[in-house]
Design an enzyme around this catalytic site. Structure first.
Site, mmCIF file in Angstrom:
data_model
loop_
_atom_site.group_PDB
_atom_site.id
_atom_site.type_symbol
_atom_site.label_atom_id
_atom_site.label_comp_id
_atom_site.label_asym_id
_atom_site.label_seq_id
_atom_site.Cartn_x
_atom_site.Cartn_y
_atom_site.Cartn_z
ATOM 1 N N TYR A 147 26.768 46.932 33.161
ATOM 2 C CA TYR A 147 26.490 45.497 33.249
ATOM 3 C C TYR A 147 26.224 45.084 34.696
ATOM 4 C CZ TYR A 147 27.415 40.466 33.213
ATOM 5 O OH TYR A 147 27.323 39.101 33.380
ATOM 6 N N ALA A 148 27.103 45.497 35.610
ATOM 7 C CA ALA A 148 26.967 45.100 37.009
ATOM 8 C C ALA A 148 25.684 45.646 37.626
ATOM 9 C CB ALA A 148 28.180 45.561 37.805
ATOM 10 N N ALA A 149 25.303 46.859 37.267
ATOM 11 C CA ALA A 149 24.081 47.444 37.809
ATOM 12 C C ALA A 149 22.860 46.629 37.378
ATOM 13 C CB ALA A 149 23.943 48.893 37.354
ATOM 14 N N SER A 150 22.843 46.213 36.115
ATOM 15 C CA SER A 150 21.703 45.411 35.648
ATOM 16 C C SER A 150 21.670 44.047 36.322
ATOM 17 C CB SER A 150 21.747 45.256 34.122
ATOM 18 O OG SER A 150 22.857 44.461 33.718
ATOM 19 N N LYS A 151 22.835 43.460 36.578
ATOM 20 C CA LYS A 151 22.886 42.164 37.241
ATOM 21 C C LYS A 151 22.600 42.284 38.741
ATOM 22 C CE LYS A 151 23.757 39.306 33.844
ATOM 23 N NZ LYS A 151 22.816 38.220 33.484
ATOM 24 N N ILE A 179 32.546 33.071 32.441
ATOM 25 C CA ILE A 179 32.127 31.826 31.792
ATOM 26 C C ILE A 179 33.054 31.556 30.608
ATOM 27 C CG2 ILE A 179 30.212 30.593 30.709
ATOM 28 C CD1 ILE A 179 28.326 32.594 32.097
ATOM 29 N N THR A 181 33.590 30.929 27.336
ATOM 30 C CA THR A 181 32.930 30.964 26.034
ATOM 31 C C THR A 181 33.922 31.455 24.985
ATOM 32 O OG1 THR A 181 32.204 33.270 26.230
ATOM 33 C CG2 THR A 181 30.761 31.582 27.167
#
Length: 228
Positions: A147-151, A179, A181
């Site tokens: 996730y962090a790599a894509s962001k 967030i 949610t």
């Protein structure tokens, strides 16, 4: 945002719905783009154009969707790239496919949407792109690699595109922490939700960067961290 033509990707998600509502409240014309079909109760209106079933990772589908929006409203002033996803997995126990999935959901969709929107944004006198990155891409944690790599890719896309379009279209990103949610509350039931970022507050930050009031800001990576 009065009469500004805004495209929101991932519009049917929890954050997307908050952004759409606030943009409409501020008088914007809003195009809702999402991979899902129209949710129950959703309806188009004069300032609310719904474009469901769009796989933004497919560049041809993205171009077709933005062509529809441009024809419907007569142009596009701002693109808010909210479409994305999340996965938590360790490297030792994970699968490589998750990295491909995060790339497709978080980065490829944003790049594809930007490509499709640019011909319209460059014709606007105040074109703007606002991406959703993540504070976790600045300092990641265990299980957050894919996730962090894509962001992190979103951050570099923002910086690069801001330089490419300087003087023509502003390009910025928000970097939220957690967030608030229903999905995050379910995943972390013991957390202090009051420290999280509300979708409404994040929507305000996104729409500010999409407005003409932020015309002097480009290439910014804005942390939106609530009480964290």
């Amino acid at each position: 945002m009065e009469k500004r033509i805004v495209v929101v990707t991932g519009a049917f998600g929890f954050l997307g719905r908050a952004v759409v509502k606030r943009a409409l409240d501020l008088g914007a014309f809003v195009a809702q783009v999402d991979r899902s079909e129209t949710p129950p109760g959703a309806a188009g209106a004069a300032r609310n154009f719904i474009v469901p079933g769009v796989d933004l990772a497919d560049p041809e589908a993205a171009r077709a969707a933005f062509a529809r929006i441009g024809a419907h409203f007569g142009g596009i002033d701002a693109l808010l790239n909210i479409a994305g996803g999340f996965v938590w997995q360790t490297i030792a126990g994970g699968e490589l496919a998750a990295w491909d999935r995060m790339y497709d959901l978080n980065l490829r969709t944003a790049v594809s949407a930007c490509m499709a929107a640019l011909p319209f944004l460059e014709k606007s006198r105040s074109g703007a792109i606002v991406n959703v990155g993540a504070l976790g891409a600045v300092k990641s944690g265990a299980g957050m690699g894919a996730y962090a790599a894509s962001k992190a890719g979103i951050a570099k896309l923002t910086e690069s595109l801001a330089e490419e379009l300087k003087g023509r279209v502003t390009v910025n990103a928000v970097l939220p922490s957690i967030i608030d949610t229903p999905a995050n509350r379910s995943a972390m039931p013991e957390a202090d939700f009051s420290k999280w970022v509300s979708p409404e507050d994040l929507a305000e930050a996104l729409l500010f960067l999409a407005s003409v009031r932020s015309r002097a800001i480009t290439g910014a990576l804005l942390p939106v961290t609530g009480g964290v």
